[in-house]
Design an enzyme around this catalytic site. Structure first.
Site: not given
Length: 309
Positions: A133, A136-137
């Protein structure tokens, strides 16, 4: 035991649409999910192909859809479904990790999970440089060099997103051309921070005790093995359906995708399946929403017949 007319398992775009349609038909609806509503939309930065929004953040679209279900009276239940069974009277029993529920209709909208490469280092460095992701990261890799594995829409879209954060994005694909939409390809090809390695497979992710330091990849034509320095590996190589909890129902194919007709009906009356969990070609937010509308309406019609028995 909690009783409902319709239980929707999964709160992604398809599940929320099905819940909305069923609730607006004055049915008692519960929507169950083991995570945050919105599904994979929560892992998507910009959505550019959903009608009505030139562009919208994935979590924002999820929030708008969820508010629709709340306004319609859908009950959201946080839980992990363990099994679904059908009794002699055709009531559906849904067992979760915390409680048991019963309904006349079940709509399965459990989606799919990211497919893993299954190579050395992938599991060991998960959360230490290996990610599925970018939204997300990605911020953890500001001004660093990262690698994206894959050639579909998700890989190319998220690779372009990462190029806005990192110094360099290397995209590794096992073929000599991409599967992504042309508009996404054009955007990536024109970005001078992105380059491509074709006809190659990542065979190992390497690092130290704390994080990823590189990958080993093999050219699948010449057999040449190459090591490349990278601090992040973002993997987008497809999905696996979340259907293990329905194995007793015999509604899937050999790969685990649920088989339905065009009305979203499985081979069990009163059990529907929608969205990414279905055996179909195109898995998009728009198709999940369409599936959900059909299943929500058909659940009302099924219950009308059910009550007449």
């Amino acid at each position: 035991m909690l009783e409902y007319d319709v239980i929707v398992i999964g709160a992604g775009p398809g599940g929320m649409t099905a819940s909305l349609y069923a609730a607006r038909a004055n049915l008692k609806v519960a929507m169950i999910d083991r995570g945050v509503y919105g599904g994979q939309m929560n892992n998507t930065d910009d959505i550019e192909n959903y009608p009505g929004f030139p562009t919208i953040k994935g979590p924002d679209l999820g929030e708008k859809m969820y508010q629709n279900t709340v306004n319609a009276g859908v009950e959201f239940i946080f839980g992990d479904v363990q099994e679904v069974t059908v009794d002699d009277n055709q009531y559906k029993h849904v067992k979760t990790d915390s409680e048991d529920l019963v309904s006349k209709v079940v709509i399965i909208a459990t989606g799919s999970n990211n497919r893993k490469l299954g190579i050395p280092g992938e599991k060991e460095f998960s959360g230490k440089g290996v990610s599925y992701c970018a939204v997300c990261d990605g911020a953890f890799f500001k001004n660093e060099n990262v690698t994206v594995v894959g050639g579909g829409d998700s890989a190319i879209s998220e690779g372009t997103y990462l190029a806005n954060i990192t110094d360099h994005v290397g995209i590794v694909h096992h073929r000599d051309k991409l599967r992504a939409q042309k508009v996404l390809q054009d955007r990536a090809f024109s970005n001078n921070k992105i380059d491509f390695t074709w006809n190659s497979n990542v065979v190992e992710i390497v690092g130290d005790d704390n994080r990823v330091t590189g990958i080993k990849m093999v050219d699948n034509q010449s057999g040449k093995l190459t090591t490349v320095d990278t601090t992040g590996v973002f993997i987008y190589i497809g999905n696996i359906p979340n259907t293990q909890m329905f194995s007793n129902l015999n509604i899937t194919d050999e790969s685990g995708w649920i088989i339905t007709n065009s009305e979203m009906e499985t081979n069990i009356p009163g059990i529907f399946a929608i969205g990414d969990v279905r055996l179909k070609k195109l898995r998009q937010i728009t198709t999940a929403v369409g599936d959900g509308g059909i299943a929500g309406q058909n659940s009302f019609e099924y219950i009308e017949q059910f009550n007449e028995k």
